[in-house]
Write a protein that holds these residues in place. Structure first.
Motif, PDB file in Angstrom:
ATOM      1  N   ALA A   7       0.835  -1.207   0.000  1.00 54.64           N
ATOM      2  CA  ALA A   7       0.000   0.000   0.000  1.00 54.64           C
ATOM      3  C   ALA A   7       0.861   1.245   0.000  1.00 54.64           C
ATOM      4  O   ALA A   7       0.592   2.197  -0.736  1.00 54.64           O
ATOM      5  N   MET A   8       1.906   1.249   0.802  1.00 54.58           N
ATOM      6  CA  MET A   8       2.751   2.435   0.879  1.00 54.58           C
ATOM      7  C   MET A   8       3.554   2.627  -0.410  1.00 54.58           C
ATOM      8  O   MET A   8       3.624   3.738  -0.923  1.00 54.58           O
ATOM      9  N   TRP A  71      -0.419   3.448   6.854  1.00 53.79           N
ATOM     10  CA  TRP A  71      -1.260   2.270   6.752  1.00 53.79           C
ATOM     11  C   TRP A  71      -1.850   1.953   8.123  1.00 53.79           C
ATOM     12  O   TRP A  71      -1.118   1.852   9.106  1.00 53.79           O
ATOM     13  N   LEU A  78      -5.367   2.707   3.958  1.00 57.10           N
ATOM     14  CA  LEU A  78      -4.519   3.884   4.104  1.00 57.10           C
ATOM     15  C   LEU A  78      -5.265   4.939   4.918  1.00 57.10           C
ATOM     16  O   LEU A  78      -6.495   5.015   4.850  1.00 57.10           O
ATOM     17  N   SER A  80      -4.696   9.203   6.568  1.00 57.25           N
ATOM     18  CA  SER A  80      -3.838  10.374   6.707  1.00 57.25           C
ATOM     19  C   SER A  80      -4.339  11.184   7.888  1.00 57.25           C
ATOM     20  O   SER A  80      -5.523  11.164   8.218  1.00 57.25           O
TER      21      SER A  80
END
Length: 145
Positions: A7-8, A71, A78, A80
């Motif tokens: 994912a990152m 994550w 994900l 933020s």
């Protein structure tokens, strides 16, 4: 199921400096305004988190913020967290599906897509109100580096 590392690494196209421009929709309180910004994305050590710094002029207002993208293992998604210069903090869920980028937060969301070469991201921010989503601002980020 996507793991943290995959994912990152999928966020690698963000890394760099972007010139952002857009328009903030007219409202009852203000006429349409122009947005200009510089967005900088860089990996934190270990590439487990992506740091996003924003320096923007929204109409006559200057807005600066720092966002950390990572994550969430418990949610399998994900996320933020954004920190603004006025002391505000907002948590978002995020997803990159192919070249489509989505951000969802409390009463706010973004829907956009990268171009074929990953050098431009265009989309729209929307605000929730009375159970409906309304356009807030159109933006376009163009790779500067």
């Amino acid at each position: 199921m996507v793991g943290a590392a995959d994912a990152m690494i999928s966020l690698s196209p963000f890394v760099g400096i972007w010139n952002t421009k857009g328009s903030i929709k007219a409202s009852d309180k203000a006429e349409e305004q122009t947005l200009f910004a510089t967005d900088i994305y860089e990996w934190l050590p270990g590439k487990c988190f992506l740091l996003h710094r924003v320096d923007a002029r929204m109409g006559d207002d200057i807005t600066r913020s720092t966002e950390v993208i990572g994550w969430d293992a418990d949610e399998g998604t994900l996320f933020s967290t954004s920190y603004d210069a006025r002391g505000g903090t907002t948590r978002f869920s995020c997803a990159l599906d192919g070249q489509d980028w989505r951000i969802d937060g409390p009463g706010i969301r973004f829907r956009g897509a990268f171009d074929r070469d990953w050098n431009k991201l265009t989309g729209i921010w929307e605000l929730a109100g009375s159970g409906l989503w309304s356009p807030w601002m159109d933006i376009s980020l163009t790779r500067a580096d």
